[in-house]
Design an enzyme around this catalytic site. Structure first.
Site, short mmCIF file in Angstrom:
data_model
loop_
_atom_site.label_atom_id
_atom_site.label_comp_id
_atom_site.label_asym_id
_atom_site.label_seq_id
_atom_site.Cartn_x
_atom_site.Cartn_y
_atom_site.Cartn_z
N THR A 188 0.82 -1.22 0.00
CA THR A 188 0.00 0.00 0.00
C THR A 188 0.85 1.26 0.00
O THR A 188 0.33 2.36 -0.15
CB THR A 188 -0.91 0.04 1.24
N GLY A 205 0.99 -6.15 8.85
CA GLY A 205 1.37 -6.31 10.26
C GLY A 205 0.32 -6.96 11.13
O GLY A 205 0.64 -7.48 12.20
N ASP A 317 -1.04 -1.59 19.87
CA ASP A 317 -1.06 -1.41 18.41
C ASP A 317 -0.54 -0.03 18.01
O ASP A 317 -1.07 0.61 17.10
CB ASP A 317 -2.48 -1.63 17.86
#
Lengths: 563, 154
Positions: A188, A205, A317
């Site tokens: 991307t 990921g 995250d």
């Protein structure tokens, strides 16, 4: 029965349109030397951030504080879609258009690239890559842009290919495979041209891959080097992973945002993504290098020179993939600025990674604390199985991947800020290739959110002003010598702010939310501001309160009236 | 309630989901036949798909390719209505107009593992059933794989 009617041979869909099929040859002489000096040709936007330093600043000043109220659309380009594609409900127009001598090159969702007349919006040529619709995507059908140079246009595809197109007609020159779709890898990122190479990073990921940064020969597509961001056992940094486990094999650390580059040191500054599984640290004890870091990579060899980890042993995250903006202090010290998902703003010495300054740039930080000398203390995190834990910032961060900008006029960095929290509940799961590997159930807050543009002095940490918005800021800022900062909002407004005071001077309603990076350019003395719009991507992560907002995929270009 | 693959086919027929305008208005997507492309000695592949009368489905609807590369596709419209085919290939979509009782060809070039959409984009052919899939098996090249031991898959 009579013979069949001859239906002939299938033709290109674009042949049944007004698309010209060719563009002027303007990129043949776009090379390393020109991109090094991209700031000296402000009518163009030759590379992803405008310049290698990632400042996203334009010296164009025809559009300025005095006349910006007269800014109007010059043209609009509509992308559209045909048939079923991946992320049918999560596509987003996230790119930063590039412009070379009156020709715009821009990528959209679903493997599309267009060459467009930058003054009229006429579609010169179109390319469409057929990525499988069942490819693993954490965050929607998106692409952040192309690179141009050497007579070519370079694109990463959702199925993790790097392709090069002839810039005059969109025909394919080479197509190389950079990742494994069966492992959950995708592509991307906007490629970066450095020297005679194309630099790209991996996406994936959330699927437990092993992140990497790669360099390819810009003419042939031959791989020059690969730099893994998760060390194997025995390599430097491997001591930060369990010694006897498999965790490193699935460790994450992806490179899905374009690096910045310092030509004097010949170093790429690559931000790296979260460790995997995102929220279950019990299966990956240790700091988990080089996740959530800025990694200084030798562009010639792919070797890691130094690193700085923003969130050791991440449990929230908190990717650090977003840009590392390069600027010099008045005393000449070479610095790097980074606004992390974890809510802290870091200033580093970019020659060695030494911490110069760290301070919060968001209002609410509950996950932990980072002291002025850089000591990290986690406080609230998913730990016990099945026990919900709420924290700020949420997993999209105080600032997402969308970019900040720096104005040498004011010395300020303009940061798009998201104030959104989340609740994560640890749920351990076994790893399987291509299946999301989070280790938790996550619900991002549907209320109690807001956002702002923060004007930050990176030399002091002082917030000089903020332009507060009812909703989080989920798009990149752009600073110009006209004394302006441009910012798109989730409600579709494209806004111009006074770079010195934060006063709103102008806005235009584009009809769908912004999640992209605006681009300035000029042609024949007329300045334009281009901005892709189209709400989508990982909305459930960065602003689920707007999951019901209108989608779109239009490119707006603004200019002052000609009369 | 559990259902096996064979039972599912029977259940679709019994329920009237694999034909037009019985239980639903159109045919459920993804219920057509499955076919395999033939491979020439040079690696190029060939397949034929057909639109039967009044069924608004491709036959086969799912075309399986052993690997990426060039596919020579023959398209036959045996229906008594006009349709078309929009098909994936590197560079652009391809389109071919298929009037009643017509036959044409398309040369596709597809990159690698995964599922690719094709369909007839006239009226609501896509929703009624003329939505198909080209499925490519195999693995990515060894040089594109991650440097790690083999991992478990679902």
């Amino acid at each position: 029965m009579t013979d069949y009617v001859d239906a002939g041979q299938a033709v290109r869909l674009t042949s049944l349109s007004a698309v010209k099929g060719s563009a002027p040859q303007v990129t043949e002489n776009v090379n390393y030397e020109r991109i090094l000096e991209a700031g000296s040709e402000p009518h163009n936007w030759l590379t992803y951030y405008g310049t290698y330093d990632g400042q996203r600043y334009s010296t164009l000043d025809q559009i300025n504080k005095e006349n910006v109220r007269r800014l109007t659309p010059a043209w609009v380009f509509q992308a559209g879609a045909t048939g079923m594609h991946s992320g049918a409900s999560t596509y987003s127009f996230e790119a930063s258009p590039l412009v070379v001598d009156g020709v715009m090159y821009v990528s959209g969702p679903e493997g599309k690239v267009w060459a467009i007349d930058a003054t009229t919006g006429e579609e010169l040529w179109r390319f469409k890559y057929p990525s499988p619709y069942d490819v693993s995507l954490c965050c929607g059908n998106v692409n952040r842009g192309v690179a141009v140079g050497h007579g070519k246009v370079y694109l990463c595809t959702l199925n993790a290919h790097l392709i090069a197109l002839d810039a005059t007609n969109g025909e394919i020159v080479f197509d190389v495979v950079n990742g494994d779709v069966r492992a959950g890898e995708s592509g991307t990122v906007a490629p970066l041209l450095v020297k005679d190479m194309v630099i790209i990073g991996s996406s994936g990921g959330e699927f437990g891959v092993r992140g990497h940064l790669d360099a390819f020969d810009a003419q042939t597509g031959e791989r020059r080097w690969r730099c893994y961001m998760i060390p194997k056992p025995g390599e430097p940094g491997s001591e930060t992973w369990p010694a006897d486990g498999e965790a490193w094999q699935r460790g994450g650390g992806n490179c899905w945002v374009t690096p910045t580059y310092d030509p004097e040191q010949e170093l790429l500054f690559q931000g790296t993504g979260n460790p995997a599984p995102d929220f279950d640290g019990g299966v990956r004890e240790g700091d988990n290098l080089y996740t959530d870091s800025v990694v200084a990579v030798d562009v010639n060899t792919g070797e890691i020179r130094w690193h700085y980890q923003f969130t050791p042993h991440d449990l929230w995250d908190y990717d650090s993939t977003m840009e590392n903006l390069l600027f010099d202090a008045p005393d000449g010290r070479k610095l790097l600025a980074h606004a992390d998902k974890n809510g802290y703003f870091f200033v580093l010495d970019r020659t060695n990674g030494e911490l110069v300054r760290v301070f919060p740039f968001v209002d609410r930080i509950t996950w932990g604390e980072i002291t002025p000398d850089g000591k990290v203390t986690p406080k609230v995190y998913p730990d016990k199985e099945g026990e919900p834990v709420h924290f700020w910032p949420g997993p999209a961060g105080g600032k997402e991947w969308t970019h900040m900008s720096y104005s040498p006029q004011t010395g300020l960095i303009y940061v798009p800020v998201q104030e959104v929290g989340a609740t994560a509940t640890r749920r351990r799961r076994e790893f399987k290739e291509s299946i999301p590997y989070w280790g938790a159930g996550v619900a991002v807050d549907l209320e109690d959110f807001y956002g702002y543009v923060a004007a930050i002095d990176p030399l002091t940490g002082e917030e000089k002003w903020r332009w507060r918005n009812e909703y989080p800021m989920c798009a990149s800022t752009l600073a110009t010598a006209g004394g302006l900062v441009f910012q798109g909002t989730p409600t579709g407004d494209f806004v111009a702010l006074d770079a010195e005071t934060g006063e709103k001077l102008w806005s235009f309603q584009c009809g769908s939310g912004h999640h992209s990076s605006p681009t300035p350019y000029s042609v024949d003395g007329r300045q334009y501001i281009a901005v892709p719009t189209g709400w989508g991507g990982w909305v459930e992560g960065f602003f689920p309160g707007f999951l019901g907002a209108n989608a779109g995929d239009a490119l707006f270009v603004f200019a002052l009236p000609e009369d | 309630m559990t259902t096996t693959s064979n039972e599912r086919s029977e259940q679709l027929d019994e329920a009237g989901l694999a034909v037009q305008n019985r239980l639903a208005l159109g045919r459920q997507l993804g219920t057509g036949n499955i076919g395999h492309a033939e491979e020439d000695s040079d690696g190029r592949m060939r397949a034929t798909i057909r639109i039967p009368e009044d069924e608004l489905v491709w036959d086969p609807a799912i075309i399986i390719l052993p690997h990426g590369g060039e596919l020579e596709l023959t398209l036959i419209n045996d229906d008594k209505n006009t349709h078309c085919a929009v098909l994936p290939t590197i560079g652009d979509h391809l389109i071919i107009w298929l009037v009643n009782h017509s036959k044409g060809t398309a040369t596709l070039n597809l990159p690698g593992p995964g599922t690719y959409w094709y369909g007839s984009t006239t009226g609501n052919d896509e929703g009624r059933g003329l939505t198909g899939a080209i499925v490519i098996g195999g693995e990515v090249p060894a040089e594109a794989k991650l440097d790690r031991p083999a991992q478990p898959r679902p």
